[in-house]
Design an enzyme around this catalytic site. Structure first.
Site, short mmCIF file in Angstrom:
data_model
loop_
_atom_site.label_atom_id
_atom_site.label_comp_id
_atom_site.label_asym_id
_atom_site.label_seq_id
_atom_site.Cartn_x
_atom_site.Cartn_y
_atom_site.Cartn_z
CG PHE A 111 37.98 60.56 10.83
CD1 PHE A 111 38.68 61.38 9.97
CD2 PHE A 111 37.48 59.36 10.35
CE1 PHE A 111 38.86 61.02 8.64
CE2 PHE A 111 37.65 59.00 9.03
CZ PHE A 111 38.35 59.82 8.17
CE LYS A 112 42.67 60.37 7.72
NZ LYS A 112 42.08 61.72 7.81
CG ASP A 113 43.15 58.53 16.88
OD1 ASP A 113 44.27 58.12 16.52
OD2 ASP A 113 42.97 59.64 17.42
#
Ligand code: PLP
Length: 499
Positions: A111-113
């Site tokens: 999810f950091k993307d």
């Protein structure tokens, strides 16, 4: 509209949005927070038909008011393009009775993307808006996923160098290989003999080192951060709470205005805080359910009001949540204390000195109202992956499994029929070994060899991000201890290609 950000520890430290993004962290150690968050309200009706990019543009426009409309629009368009393997960017899928928000369709399959695809554009633009000529050194501690996502986002970005510190032996093999094979002339990856907290605390200290700051200034350089302590990373994460809600409305699962719950697998408290901000802006949220692994300091805090890190740091199969000092909690407490920066300073000092603090009854009451928490042990995490696969043919990663299990516990305790969205923070391939052994039984095989097998056995499509990972060359071999991180940075800076 948010025109100013102030430090959680000192209301006199007030900066414009662009400055907050470029600085990353306030120099008193506090985090930047939107000063008049309470005034910001969104009309739900007006956004229910917007797509991901349109929603992102609207939200970023509210928070980054010294950016022009064109600047925001360009950043969003460049960030959310075909780098994502799903054109909805964040699809919502129904699995059994639950809704799963898939946040792992970006380049590094976590999810950091979502935030790190846009942060480089925001930072370059913010620099321009501040008329800053200094080069930026991004210093980032990672529990595994931020590292790769930040490296991908910032690689070969002009005028910016990025140094990543990750806990040696504290990340999955796939996570480590993703970072060590990173290309780009401006990227540096360093393993630290310590855990994530050690690395994050050292990074924060380096930020607050006045002598070093001066030294850098003379070289025409300054530090910034790609961790969720940077407001430029937090704000883009608000978007998917709104788009997921809008999807439920559009699909007829809820009516506009109906309350829903979100379950968030939590580590540094960034993701769930974005949910809190969405709620504060008017999204109808009943409970934010905080799911922890065996490092359950946040669960204890939410249930008792006492934050106590006098406990062992446990390495788990959900390593991106192996954190005891959750930075963004400081922001939540700032809001809940009614912007009481003196109070925040005091409890953060207590955390440093006594490794413990207790919040007021008034804050505890607000926690009870808006949050619920639970935690999931290793055995139950594996069991949940297996059961969910057996029942629904859906493969959860280890972090999402923690959230899934905590939500089942919540339902058992409260029989709350409120529709609920579970945030899925990583692709199962990122934690192949644990997921494989949960579904197909224990194995001694190397994690990289299991990737193909997991795809074949479950019929899951292998993401491009990890195709051929084991054949890529390792390009980084730096390592240090938490105490020598500062020296390591100086070593990197003294290298030819930098000066
Ligand atoms: C970073 C991360 C988390 C924790 O998110 P926070 O914002 O730090 O609470 C959970 N799951 C995965 C897979 C992550 O990469």
């Amino acid at each position: 509209m948010i025109n100013f950000y102030e430090s959680t520890r000192d209301a006199n430290k007030s900066v414009k949005p662009s400055e907050a993004i470029v600085m990353g962290l306030s120099d008193d150690g506090g985090l930047f927070v939107p000063r008049n968050m309470e005034d910001l309200k969104i009309n739900l009706e007006s956004m229910k038909d917007l797509d991901y990019k349109q929603t992102a543009k609207m939200i970023l426009g509210y928070f980054f008011t010294d950016f022009s409309e064109t600047q925001i629009s360009q950043a969003v368009d460049k960030a959310y393009d075909e780098k994502f393997d799903n054109e909805e960017i964040v699809p919502l899928v129904k699995v059994g009775h639950e809704y799963v928000m898939e946040l792992f369709h970006g380049k590094t399959i976590a999810f950091k993307d979502i935030a790190l695809s846009i942060l480089p554009y925001l930072m370059k633009t913010a620099e321009k808006n501040c008329a800053s000529k200094d080069g930026i050194i991004i210093l980032t501690a990672t529990s595994g996923d931020t590292g790769k996502a930040a490296l991908e986002g910032f690689k070969d970005v002009d005028g910016i160098r990025i140094i990543i510190f990750y806990p040696k032996d504290g990340v999955s093999k796939v996570q480590e290989l993703q970072m060590l094979t990173q290309e780009g002339d401006n990227t540096y990856v360093v393993s630290v003999e310590g855990n994530f907290d050690d690395a994050q605390s050292a990074v924060k200290e380096i930020f607050n080192d006045e002598t070093l700051r001066q030294q850098l200034k003379e070289m025409g350089l300054k530090f910034s951060s790609a961790n969720s302590i940077n407001i430029g990373r937090l704000v883009p994460q608000i978007t998917y709470y709104f788009t997921s809600y809008a999807k439920l409305v559009k699909q007829g699962e809820i009516t506009l205005g109906e309350m829903i719950n979100f379950v968030v697998p939590t580590g540094n408290f960034g993701n769930i805080l974005a949910g809190y901000l969405a709620k504060s802006m008017g999204l109808p949220v009943n409970k934010l359910i905080c799911a922890a692994n065996e490092n359950n300091v946040l669960h204890d805090f939410i249930s008792t009001g006492v934050y106590d890190i006098n406990r062992p740091f446990i390495k788990t199969i959900s390593p991106s949540m192996d954190i005891l000092i959750s930075s963004n909690l400081e922001r939540l407490l700032y809001f809940m204390s009614g912007h009481n920066t003196a109070y925040i300073s005091t409890i953060m000092q207590a955390l440093k000195e006594n490794k413990r603090y207790q919040v007021t009854d008034q804050i505890k009451a607000q926690l009870d109202k808006g949050f619920w928490s639970g935690y999931c042990n290793e055995q139950d995490t594996l069991q949940t992956i297996k059961e969910t696969y057996d029942c629904y043919g859906y493969v959860l990663d280890t972090h999402t499994a923690v959230a899934w299990k905590v939500y089942q516990d919540y339902k058992k305790e409260f029989s709350d029929a409120t529709k609920t969205v579970i945030l899925s923070t990583a692709s199962p391939f990122k934690f192949t070994k644990s997921v494989y052994s949960a579904i197909l039984g224990d194995t001694d095989e190397d994690e990289t060899l299991l990737i193909d097998k997991l795809a074949t056995e479950t019929g899951l499509l292998m993401p491009d991000a990890i195709k051929g990972l084991s054949q890529k060359s390792v390009l980084h071999d730096r390592s240090c201890r938490p105490e020598t991180m500062k020296q390591e940075i100086l070593n990197i800076l003294s290298e030819d290609r930098i000066c």
